[in-house]
Scaffold this active site. Structure first.
Site, PDB file in Angstrom:
ATOM      1  N   SER A 108      43.857  41.556  40.846  1.00 41.49           N
ATOM      2  CA  SER A 108      43.710  41.796  39.411  1.00 41.49           C
ATOM      3  C   SER A 108      43.066  40.572  38.772  1.00 41.49           C
ATOM      4  CB  SER A 108      45.078  42.049  38.781  1.00 41.49           C
ATOM      5  OG  SER A 108      45.006  41.977  37.373  1.00 41.49           O
ATOM      6  N   SER A 109      42.376  40.787  37.674  1.00 37.07           N
ATOM      7  CA  SER A 109      41.755  39.660  36.970  1.00 37.07           C
ATOM      8  C   SER A 109      42.794  38.744  36.332  1.00 37.07           C
ATOM      9  CB  SER A 109      40.792  40.169  35.892  1.00 37.07           C
ATOM     10  OG  SER A 109      41.474  40.992  34.959  1.00 37.07           O
ATOM     11  N   CYS A 110      44.066  39.188  36.256  1.00 35.15           N
ATOM     12  CA  CYS A 110      45.091  38.328  35.645  1.00 35.15           C
ATOM     13  C   CYS A 110      45.507  37.180  36.555  1.00 35.15           C
ATOM     14  CB  CYS A 110      46.309  39.155  35.249  1.00 35.15           C
ATOM     15  SG  CYS A 110      47.294  39.723  36.640  1.00 35.15           S
ATOM     16  N   TYR A 137      53.595  38.755  38.143  1.00 36.34           N
ATOM     17  CA  TYR A 137      52.684  39.651  38.863  1.00 36.34           C
ATOM     18  C   TYR A 137      51.508  38.863  39.427  1.00 36.34           C
ATOM     19  CZ  TYR A 137      49.257  43.447  39.478  1.00 36.34           C
ATOM     20  OH  TYR A 137      48.311  44.307  39.986  1.00 36.34           O
ATOM     21  N   LYS A 141      50.119  38.385  43.391  1.00 34.66           N
ATOM     22  CA  LYS A 141      48.764  38.735  43.800  1.00 34.66           C
ATOM     23  C   LYS A 141      48.033  37.529  44.402  1.00 34.66           C
ATOM     24  CE  LYS A 141      48.452  43.102  43.027  1.00 34.66           C
ATOM     25  NZ  LYS A 141      48.196  44.017  44.155  1.00 34.66           N
ATOM     26  N   HIS A 180      49.234  49.942  30.056  1.00 35.83           N
ATOM     27  CA  HIS A 180      48.300  48.933  29.562  1.00 35.83           C
ATOM     28  C   HIS A 180      47.707  49.383  28.231  1.00 35.83           C
ATOM     29  CE1 HIS A 180      48.363  47.773  33.918  1.00 35.83           C
ATOM     30  NE2 HIS A 180      48.416  46.582  33.360  1.00 35.83           N
ATOM     31  N   ASP A 270      49.443  38.536  21.831  1.00 46.18           N
ATOM     32  CA  ASP A 270      48.066  38.951  22.101  1.00 46.18           C
ATOM     33  C   ASP A 270      47.722  38.855  23.584  1.00 46.18           C
ATOM     34  OD1 ASP A 270      46.882  39.836  19.759  1.00 46.18           O
ATOM     35  OD2 ASP A 270      46.409  37.808  19.074  1.00 46.18           O
TER      36      ASP A 270
END
Length: 308
Positions: A108-110, A137, A141, A180, A270
């Site tokens: 994931s990009s997170c 999370y 990853k 999401h 945010d």
């Protein structure tokens, strides 16, 4: 790749896994293998090893994970860390033990630092602090990526890690507590339209920038990586384009036909200010996303109305 190879898609019922299944099946792959979580608990190491021994997959795509939005990550940090580590460790180690040479791990990009330079290059991994709301999370990853990198380095195995941007599409999660941002907005505007276009309250200020990619584009990237030899471990998968969350809200409002007021709850977090992926590395290999955001949301809304 031989289209008769036995390919195990872990998480084949999820949004990403089901899209990958559809894509591979449409491309002529005839020997796809899947198990539901009820049939095979990927957190159970013994059960995973037994499955690999009995079924003998030749290629593995790991699309199974515990996922959720900001609320879910905040409420269940232990489960997001431990369950994902268990899933990854068991499947990656079984793939290694049973001689799998082609493996695709979906991240994931997170995984990237909260304040990464934009757009985010693959080499920015571990260069700064993570976004606190989804760090559990993300850490899981990152561990999966490093395990694949170690296997590639030590045993010369073709283990590839794909880092997709924010995904949406058919099969998405529309639960308002665990979903999401994009599917949550679709549901909120759809339901508010049915209540005489009642106001819609959204989290945060609307100012963060986000990139969104249709899940069928991710499936296309997976197919591309299956059929090509790539010399590095980690590749970003995205569109290379982003927009403000309040712009996304207006787009979804127009697509759903809602005409009421949009209210922003600035007391809610945010998240990361901006998260745009640099997608040049995979683009230079010959792959790029093809579904425009507005068209993809229209397709997803149609699916939501028909299926959910």
């Amino acid at each position: 790749m031989d289209r008769n190879k036995k390919i195990y898609i872990a998480g084949h019922r999820g949004m990403a896994g089901s899209a990958i299944w559809r894509k591979l099946s449409g491309a002529g792959y005839t020997n796809l293998l899947g198990r539901t979580s009820g049939e095979l608990d990927l957190r159970d190491r013994i059960a995973v090893n037994r499955f690999f021994e009995e079924e003998g997959p030749e290629v593995v795509i790991l699309a199974a994970a515990k996922v959720g939005g900001i609320w879910a990550n905040n409420e269940f940090p232990y489960e997001f860390l431990i369950h994902n580590l268990q899933i990854q460790n068991n499947v990656i180690d079984a793939a290694h033990s049973y001689g799998i040479k082609k493996f695709i791990f979906l991240g994931s990009s997170c995984i990237f630092p909260k304040y990464s330079p934009q757009p985010i290059k693959e080499e920015y991994l571990l260069s700064g602090e993570l976004e606190p709301t989804n760090q559990w999370y993300s850490l899981a990853k990152i561990a999966g990526i490093k395990a694949c990198e170690a296997l590639r380095r030590q045993y010369q195995k073709d283990f590839i890690c794909l880092m997709p941007t924010n995904l949406y599409g058919p099969g998405d999660n529309f639960d308002l507590k665990t979903s999401h941002v994009l599917p949550a907005m679709l549901r909120k505007f759809h339901e508010a339209k049915g209540r005489d276009h009642a106001p819609v309250k959204l989290w945060g200020t609307g100012s963060p920038m986000r990139e969104f990619m249709h899940v069928d584009d991710l499936a296309s990237a997976v197919l591309f990586c299956l059929e090509h030899q790539l010399e590095e471990t980690i590749y970003n998968v995205g569109t290379g384009k982003d927009l403000r969350i309040d712009e996304l809200a207006v787009m979804i409002q127009q697509i759903t036909g809602h005409s009421g007021e949009i209210l922003w709850d600035a007391s809610k977090p945010d998240g990361t200010p901006r998260k745009l992926l640099d997608v040049e590395k995979l683009k230079n290999k010959g792959w790029q996303a093809g579904i425009a955001l507005e068209e993809g949301i229209k397709q997803t809304y149609k699916w939501y109305q028909e299926s959910v």
